[in-house]
Design a protein around this motif. Structure first.
Motif, PDB file in Angstrom:
ATOM      1  N   ASN A 268       0.869  -1.184   0.000  1.00  0.00           N
ATOM      2  CA  ASN A 268       0.000   0.000   0.000  1.00  0.00           C
ATOM      3  C   ASN A 268       0.900   1.226   0.000  1.00  0.00           C
ATOM      4  O   ASN A 268       0.944   1.991   0.956  1.00  0.00           O
ATOM      5  N   ARG A 303      -1.424   5.758  -2.682  1.00  0.00           N
ATOM      6  CA  ARG A 303      -1.543   6.896  -1.745  1.00  0.00           C
ATOM      7  C   ARG A 303      -0.619   8.019  -2.210  1.00  0.00           C
ATOM      8  O   ARG A 303       0.604   7.879  -2.185  1.00  0.00           O
ATOM      9  N   ASN A 387      -6.173  10.289   7.458  1.00  0.00           N
ATOM     10  CA  ASN A 387      -5.166   9.231   7.330  1.00  0.00           C
ATOM     11  C   ASN A 387      -5.598   7.912   7.973  1.00  0.00           C
ATOM     12  O   ASN A 387      -5.124   6.851   7.598  1.00  0.00           O
ATOM     13  N   ASP A 388      -6.520   7.990   8.943  1.00  0.00           N
ATOM     14  CA  ASP A 388      -6.922   6.727   9.588  1.00  0.00           C
ATOM     15  C   ASP A 388      -8.100   6.052   8.874  1.00  0.00           C
ATOM     16  O   ASP A 388      -8.594   5.022   9.330  1.00  0.00           O
ATOM     17  N   ARG A 390      -9.980   3.578   6.526  1.00  0.00           N
ATOM     18  CA  ARG A 390      -9.621   2.243   5.992  1.00  0.00           C
ATOM     19  C   ARG A 390      -9.157   2.332   4.549  1.00  0.00           C
ATOM     20  O   ARG A 390      -8.350   1.532   4.085  1.00  0.00           O
ATOM     21  N   GLN A 393      -5.576   3.164   4.780  1.00  0.00           N
ATOM     22  CA  GLN A 393      -4.740   2.216   5.529  1.00  0.00           C
ATOM     23  C   GLN A 393      -4.678   0.816   4.904  1.00  0.00           C
ATOM     24  O   GLN A 393      -3.682   0.121   5.064  1.00  0.00           O
ATOM     25  N   GLU A 394      -5.755   0.405   4.218  1.00  0.00           N
ATOM     26  CA  GLU A 394      -5.791  -0.979   3.719  1.00  0.00           C
ATOM     27  C   GLU A 394      -5.411  -1.053   2.238  1.00  0.00           C
ATOM     28  O   GLU A 394      -5.425  -0.050   1.537  1.00  0.00           O
ATOM     29  N   GLU A 395      -5.123  -2.262   1.797  1.00  0.00           N
ATOM     30  CA  GLU A 395      -4.753  -2.453   0.387  1.00  0.00           C
ATOM     31  C   GLU A 395      -6.032  -2.542  -0.454  1.00  0.00           C
ATOM     32  O   GLU A 395      -6.822  -3.474  -0.273  1.00  0.00           O
ATOM     33  N   SER A 418       2.823   4.975   7.776  1.00  0.00           N
ATOM     34  CA  SER A 418       1.779   4.758   8.787  1.00  0.00           C
ATOM     35  C   SER A 418       0.906   3.528   8.544  1.00  0.00           C
ATOM     36  O   SER A 418       0.036   3.226   9.351  1.00  0.00           O
ATOM     37  N   THR A 419       1.090   2.806   7.442  1.00  0.00           N
ATOM     38  CA  THR A 419       0.255   1.619   7.232  1.00  0.00           C
ATOM     39  C   THR A 419       1.025   0.368   7.680  1.00  0.00           C
ATOM     40  O   THR A 419       2.216   0.429   7.978  1.00  0.00           O
ATOM     41  N   TYR A 421       1.861  -1.976   5.833  1.00  0.00           N
ATOM     42  CA  TYR A 421       2.646  -2.534   4.727  1.00  0.00           C
ATOM     43  C   TYR A 421       3.984  -1.829   4.528  1.00  0.00           C
ATOM     44  O   TYR A 421       4.183  -0.715   5.024  1.00  0.00           O
TER      45      TYR A 421
END
Ligand code: NAD
Length: 492
Positions: A268, A303, A387-388, A390, A393-395, A418-419, A421
């Motif tokens: 990610n 991102r 930024n928080d 999903r 944060q997720e792929e 911050s993720t 990955y």
């Protein structure tokens, strides 16, 4: 918007594909229970052929064949193995158009991309590891004993190569070429959604002189054929590329059997655009990073982090430019973005877009599936997400780019890291000191400066954190298929 809106261009015809079988001990055969699976064309949603659904019994036959073939292949002089791999590369180049068409039909990727990226890359990878057979060597060591001491490198034995749907050719060659170069034998389990090019490669490997049993291909479901392969006591190494969720499971199963492992998992990545960047170049790179392979790219850059003074300008240009990216039939030479490979992947993208709306995201362009047949989704840009979310944060693993502003270099690095990955990362800057400084601070296995997706067989890639461990490509990719033996001969 419909798929047919793009102007018609030169179109390659879709290949006819005969039903696939398992390839075990140099023979084509049906699954033990005769089971078969449909293979769909992602651009139409229609079945184009079927493949054999391998069972645990078939996996056992494949591992047994591989074990039987191992001693002779291990003892084949490395240079001879190298000559065979060079021949594989030559045959790939000779059959490039045909292989590219199979890959495009199966994955839905644009034909121009399959030809220029996937097929060329694997020809280069086989050529590279053919050459590296000359480098397989141990070394003499100076020791404090009256002994002649040296190390030698040996192959591991039977390698289980388990590969994902998105780059079937590339991610199998990154395992098969170094494994074979080092003297290992292989059982390959390609992804159930995109198994076709693995069957073409079995033909090519055979034609190039790879002996029966050295490479076996068991198509089938992950939970059946893949699971049996992971757990088979005759497997010495698991080389897995796929999702982090399945990777965790595969690593645990391999650990139980004390097998060697390489885990190439999800990603990610962040692309950081600093205030001093060349904006045109940064935008070109940003688009490439998220539309390449319809965003189904573990090393994609979904991102985009943009220095606040450039933020609205970049968002504005992206909304125009991304809306104009040609989306359509993979067999149209002008297509840049094809369909997603499966309906379940498109549904996941739609779910992320829904969450983005809920989380206050601004859909700058795209945001919907395309009307008509096939698994198409518009390239989509979403600004202003926290930024928080999903979605950040997720792929996502689809043609979606989130864009967020940052104020300082520290904040950009913190957001990038911050993720969970850590596969790839990138930055755009004209400041050489900043390029090195930030590259050093990014938690990723590969960092690109002022471009995206620069990949070469000589440069290793792999993950940190939830993106896995181990490296493919480069000499590191060959080391991953050898172990070191120490030999000490008494001189007393
Ligand atoms: P996936 O994890 O669903 O499947 C990968 C492979 O594992 C397939 O062959 C599948 O059949 C098999 N499998 C599934 N369940 C299994 C089980 N229980 N036991 C053994 N094998 C099993 O992944 P996917 O959807 O095909 O691929 C997409 C994912 O792969 C993404 O997360 C992407 O980031 C990742 N990926 C990583 C890299 C990398 O180099 N790090 C490269 C490409 C893709």
């Amino acid at each position: 918007m419909t798929v047919t809106e793009n102007p018609p261009a030169i179109r390659t015809s879709r290949p006819e594909i005969r039903p696939g079988q398992l390839f075990i001990a140099g023979q084509w055969r049906e699954a033990a229970d005769g089971g078969r699976l449909d293979v769909l064309d992602p651009a139409t949603g229609q079945a184009v052929t079927t493949i054999a659904a391998g069972t645990a019994e078939d996996v056992d036959a494949a591992v047994t064949a591989a074990r039987a073939a191992f001693p002779a292949w291990r003892d084949t002089p490395a240079r001879q193995r190298g000559r065979i791999l060079q021949r594989v590369s030559t045959l790939i180049r000779e059959r490039a158009d045909e292989i590219a068409a199979v890959e495009s039909l199966d994955v839905g990727k644009p034909i121009a991309l399959s030809r220029v990226v996937d097929v060329q890359t694997i020809a280069d990878v086989y050529e590279y590891y053919a050459a590296l057979t000359h480098t397989l060597a141990g070394e003499h060591r100076t020791v404090g004993l009256p002994a002649h001491a040296y190390t030698s490198r040996e192959p591991l034995g039977v390698v289980a190569a388990i590969t994902p749907f998105n780059f079937p050719l590339i991610l199998s060659s990154s395992k098969l070429a170094p494994a074979l170069a080092a003297g290992n034998v292989v059982v390959h389990k390609p992804a159930e959604d995109t198994p076709l090019s693995a069957l073409v490669m079995a033909e090519i490997l055979t034609d190039a002189g790879v002996p029966a049993g050295v490479v076996n291909v068991v198509t089938g479901l992950g939970g059946v054929a893949g699971e049996a392969l992971l757990r088979h006591p005759g497997v010495d190494k698991v080389a897995f590329t796929g999702s982090t969720a399945v990777g965790r499971h595969a690593a645990a199963a391999a650990g139980e059997g004390l097998k060697a492992v390489t885990m190439e998992l999800g990603g990610n990545a962040a692309q950081i655009v600093f205030e001093d960047a060349d904006v045109d170049q940064a935008i070109g790179s940003a688009i490439k990073a998220f539309v390449f392979n319809t965003g189904q790219f573990c090393m994609g850059g979904p991102r985009l982090l943009v220095a606040r003074p450039l933020y609205e300008t970049v968002v504005g240009i992206l909304s125009q430019a991304v809306g104009g990216v040609p989306v359509g039939d993979p067999f149209d030479e002008a297509t840049v973005v094809g369909p997603m490979t499966a309906e379940k992947h498109r549904a996941k993208v739609e779910e992320f877009v829904r969450v983005a709306r809920e989380d206050g995201g601004r859909i700058v362009t795209g945001g919907d599936r395309l009307d008509g047949d096939g698994f198409f989704h518009q390239p989509t840009v979403i600004a202003d997400l926290p930024n928080d979310s999903r979605v950040v944060q997720e792929e996502i693993f689809g043609p979606v780019l989130t864009v967020q502003p940052f104020d300082t270099e520290d904040e950009a690095v913190e957001m990038a890291n911050s993720t969970a990955y850590g596969l790839a990362a990138g930055l755009q800057t004209r400041d050489v000191a900043r390029a090195h400084r930030v590259a050093g601070r990014l938690e990723a296995g590969i960092v690109w400066v002022n471009d995206w997706a620069m990949l070469d067989p000589a440069m290793p890639f792999g993950g940190v954190k939830a993106s896995g461990f181990g490296r493919e490509y480069g000499p590191e990719g060959l080391d991953a298929y050898t172990r070191t033996k120490s030999v000490l001969i008494s001189l007393a």
